[in-house]
Design an enzyme around this catalytic site. Structure first.
Site, PDB file in Angstrom:
ATOM      1  N   ASP A   8       2.312  -4.574   3.557  1.00  0.00           N
ATOM      2  CA  ASP A   8       3.137  -5.763   3.730  1.00  0.00           C
ATOM      3  C   ASP A   8       4.532  -5.421   3.203  1.00  0.00           C
ATOM      4  O   ASP A   8       4.826  -4.242   2.933  1.00  0.00           O
ATOM      5  CB  ASP A   8       2.509  -7.009   3.076  1.00  0.00           C
ATOM      6  CG  ASP A   8       2.559  -7.005   1.552  1.00  0.00           C
ATOM      7  OD1 ASP A   8       3.008  -5.981   0.966  1.00  0.00           O
ATOM      8  OD2 ASP A   8       2.165  -8.002   0.941  1.00  0.00           O
ATOM      9  N   HIS A   9       5.390  -6.431   3.074  1.00  0.00           N
ATOM     10  CA  HIS A   9       6.767  -6.159   2.616  1.00  0.00           C
ATOM     11  C   HIS A   9       6.796  -5.630   1.186  1.00  0.00           C
ATOM     12  O   HIS A   9       7.721  -4.927   0.815  1.00  0.00           O
ATOM     13  CB  HIS A   9       7.603  -7.439   2.720  1.00  0.00           C
ATOM     14  CG  HIS A   9       7.006  -8.591   1.970  1.00  0.00           C
ATOM     15  ND1 HIS A   9       5.933  -9.307   2.474  1.00  0.00           N
ATOM     16  CD2 HIS A   9       7.284  -9.109   0.754  1.00  0.00           C
ATOM     17  CE1 HIS A   9       5.596 -10.239   1.591  1.00  0.00           C
ATOM     18  NE2 HIS A   9       6.392 -10.148   0.543  1.00  0.00           N
ATOM     19  N   CYS A  65      -0.164  -3.252  -0.558  1.00  0.00           N
ATOM     20  CA  CYS A  65       0.625  -4.469  -0.746  1.00  0.00           C
ATOM     21  C   CYS A  65       1.144  -4.420  -2.188  1.00  0.00           C
ATOM     22  O   CYS A  65       1.155  -3.358  -2.800  1.00  0.00           O
ATOM     23  CB  CYS A  65      -0.177  -5.739  -0.420  1.00  0.00           C
ATOM     24  SG  CYS A  65      -1.568  -6.117  -1.496  1.00  0.00           S
ATOM     25  N   GLY A  66       1.599  -5.533  -2.714  1.00  0.00           N
ATOM     26  CA  GLY A  66       2.168  -5.503  -4.054  1.00  0.00           C
ATOM     27  C   GLY A  66       1.167  -5.047  -5.094  1.00  0.00           C
ATOM     28  O   GLY A  66       1.438  -4.167  -5.916  1.00  0.00           O
ATOM     29  N   THR A  67      -0.014  -5.645  -5.047  1.00  0.00           N
ATOM     30  CA  THR A  67      -1.072  -5.295  -5.998  1.00  0.00           C
ATOM     31  C   THR A  67      -2.177  -4.460  -5.361  1.00  0.00           C
ATOM     32  O   THR A  67      -2.984  -3.878  -6.091  1.00  0.00           O
ATOM     33  CB  THR A  67      -1.738  -6.579  -6.530  1.00  0.00           C
ATOM     34  OG1 THR A  67      -2.258  -7.310  -5.392  1.00  0.00           O
ATOM     35  CG2 THR A  67      -0.740  -7.447  -7.292  1.00  0.00           C
ATOM     36  N   GLY A  68      -2.266  -4.494  -4.064  1.00  0.00           N
ATOM     37  CA  GLY A  68      -3.394  -3.884  -3.351  1.00  0.00           C
ATOM     38  C   GLY A  68      -4.559  -4.840  -3.205  1.00  0.00           C
ATOM     39  O   GLY A  68      -5.510  -4.562  -2.463  1.00  0.00           O
ATOM     40  N   ILE A  69      -4.485  -5.969  -3.895  1.00  0.00           N
ATOM     41  CA  ILE A  69      -5.633  -6.894  -3.921  1.00  0.00           C
ATOM     42  C   ILE A  69      -5.778  -7.630  -2.587  1.00  0.00           C
ATOM     43  O   ILE A  69      -6.827  -7.574  -1.939  1.00  0.00           O
ATOM     44  CB  ILE A  69      -5.505  -7.900  -5.080  1.00  0.00           C
ATOM     45  CG1 ILE A  69      -5.556  -7.178  -6.433  1.00  0.00           C
ATOM     46  CG2 ILE A  69      -6.621  -8.939  -5.001  1.00  0.00           C
ATOM     47  CD1 ILE A  69      -5.202  -8.070  -7.633  1.00  0.00           C
ATOM     48  N   GLY A  70      -4.736  -8.335  -2.195  1.00  0.00           N
ATOM     49  CA  GLY A  70      -4.841  -9.173  -1.000  1.00  0.00           C
ATOM     50  C   GLY A  70      -5.123  -8.375   0.260  1.00  0.00           C
ATOM     51  O   GLY A  70      -5.969  -8.758   1.080  1.00  0.00           O
ATOM     52  N   HIS A  98     -19.463   7.672  -3.765  1.00  0.00           N
ATOM     53  CA  HIS A  98     -20.551   6.701  -3.912  1.00  0.00           C
ATOM     54  C   HIS A  98     -20.505   5.576  -2.886  1.00  0.00           C
ATOM     55  O   HIS A  98     -21.548   5.023  -2.533  1.00  0.00           O
ATOM     56  CB  HIS A  98     -20.530   6.091  -5.319  1.00  0.00           C
ATOM     57  CG  HIS A  98     -21.030   7.018  -6.371  1.00  0.00           C
ATOM     58  ND1 HIS A  98     -21.355   6.609  -7.651  1.00  0.00           N
ATOM     59  CD2 HIS A  98     -21.249   8.357  -6.346  1.00  0.00           C
ATOM     60  CE1 HIS A  98     -21.762   7.655  -8.371  1.00  0.00           C
ATOM     61  NE2 HIS A  98     -21.697   8.732  -7.598  1.00  0.00           N
ATOM     62  N   ARG A 132     -29.140   8.581  -2.678  1.00  0.00           N
ATOM     63  CA  ARG A 132     -29.428   7.232  -3.169  1.00  0.00           C
ATOM     64  C   ARG A 132     -28.297   6.258  -2.852  1.00  0.00           C
ATOM     65  O   ARG A 132     -28.504   5.041  -2.838  1.00  0.00           O
ATOM     66  CB  ARG A 132     -29.697   7.256  -4.678  1.00  0.00           C
ATOM     67  CG  ARG A 132     -28.483   7.525  -5.540  1.00  0.00           C
ATOM     68  CD  ARG A 132     -28.862   7.621  -7.017  1.00  0.00           C
ATOM     69  NE  ARG A 132     -27.709   7.669  -7.889  1.00  0.00           N
ATOM     70  CZ  ARG A 132     -27.004   8.759  -8.144  1.00  0.00           C
ATOM     71  NH1 ARG A 132     -27.336   9.902  -7.561  1.00  0.00           N
ATOM     72  NH2 ARG A 132     -25.967   8.721  -8.969  1.00  0.00           N
ATOM     73  N   HIS A 133     -27.106   6.783  -2.595  1.00  0.00           N
ATOM     74  CA  HIS A 133     -25.968   5.903  -2.306  1.00  0.00           C
ATOM     75  C   HIS A 133     -25.997   5.362  -0.874  1.00  0.00           C
ATOM     76  O   HIS A 133     -25.386   4.342  -0.591  1.00  0.00           O
ATOM     77  CB  HIS A 133     -24.653   6.646  -2.552  1.00  0.00           C
ATOM     78  CG  HIS A 133     -24.544   7.159  -3.949  1.00  0.00           C
ATOM     79  ND1 HIS A 133     -24.453   6.316  -5.037  1.00  0.00           N
ATOM     80  CD2 HIS A 133     -24.557   8.428  -4.440  1.00  0.00           C
ATOM     81  CE1 HIS A 133     -24.400   7.041  -6.139  1.00  0.00           C
ATOM     82  NE2 HIS A 133     -24.469   8.325  -5.809  1.00  0.00           N
TER      83      HIS A 133
HETATM   84  C1  RB5 Z   1       3.454 -10.463  -1.967  1.00  0.00           C
HETATM   85  O1  RB5 Z   1       4.349 -11.108  -2.796  1.00  0.00           O
HETATM   86  C2  RB5 Z   1       2.147 -10.201  -2.719  1.00  0.00           C
HETATM   87  O2  RB5 Z   1       1.503 -11.419  -2.969  1.00  0.00           O
HETATM   88  C3  RB5 Z   1       1.248  -9.261  -1.946  1.00  0.00           C
HETATM   89  O3  RB5 Z   1       1.935  -8.087  -1.650  1.00  0.00           O
HETATM   90  C4  RB5 Z   1      -0.021  -8.846  -2.638  1.00  0.00           C
HETATM   91  O4  RB5 Z   1       0.214  -8.377  -3.920  1.00  0.00           O
HETATM   92  C5  RB5 Z   1      -1.136  -9.814  -2.577  1.00  0.00           C
HETATM   93  O5  RB5 Z   1      -2.267  -9.547  -2.985  1.00  0.00           O
END
Ligand code: RB5
Length: 150
Positions: A8-9, A65-70, A98, A132-133
């Site tokens: 993303d941005h 992305c910013g955190t990689g989470i979303g 694994h 096993r994995h």
């Molecule tokens: C964008 O501001 C941010 O929310 C996105 O890149 C990401 O970190 C979401 O998980």
């Protein structure tokens, strides 16, 4: 190996760096965007990468992305995808050994270039151990097909 990459941005700053690193290692990487730093929604790009990886059997993906989470959450909603949010070479290596991850995810605001290189190296160089994995990975796959609560 063939890779798809999408961000993303908030993850685009490292996209060209990652593309060059992968290419210099002798692998192919296809850029799925975005093409500018304009704000975009990370689910659109996590999904796009995941769908390309599913459609192109044996390929891999990188999402940022910013955190990689979303973006990893979105990618993992595509049935059959195992996107691993990694923070270092150890987690990247284990995601292959694994979990048989096809997609490496990380956060631009979390890791720097040296760590990114080490994660890519580990992801590329580590085979799935199977054994096993394999059954556990099959159970991850089954999670996409409805409830089995007991
Ligand atoms: C964008 O501001 C941010 O929310 C996105 O890149 C990401 O970190 C979401 O998980």
């Amino acid at each position: 190996m063939k890779f798809y990459i999408a961000t993303d941005h908030a993850g685009i700053a490292y996209k060209d760096f990652v593309k060059e690193y992968i290419t210099n290692k002798g692998h192919e990487i296809v850029d799925l965007g975005p093409d500018s730093t304009d704000r975009v929604d990370y689910p659109d790009f996590g999904r796009k990468c995941a769908e390309h990886v599913i459609a192109d059997k044996g390929s891999f993906g990188i999402v940022i992305c910013g955190t990689g989470i979303g973006i990893s959450m979105a990618a993992n909603k595509v049935v059959g995808i195992r996107a691993a949010l990694c923070h270092d070479a150890y987690t990247a290596s284990m995601s292959r050994a694994h979990n048989d991850a096809q997609i490496l995810a990380f956060g631009e605001r979390v890791v720097g270039k040296g760590v990114i290189e080490s994660m890519i190296d580990a992801f590329i160089d580590t085979p799935f151990e199977g054994g096993r994995h394999a059954g556990r990975v099959a159970k991850i796959e089954a999670c996409g097909y409805g409830a089995d609560i007991d």
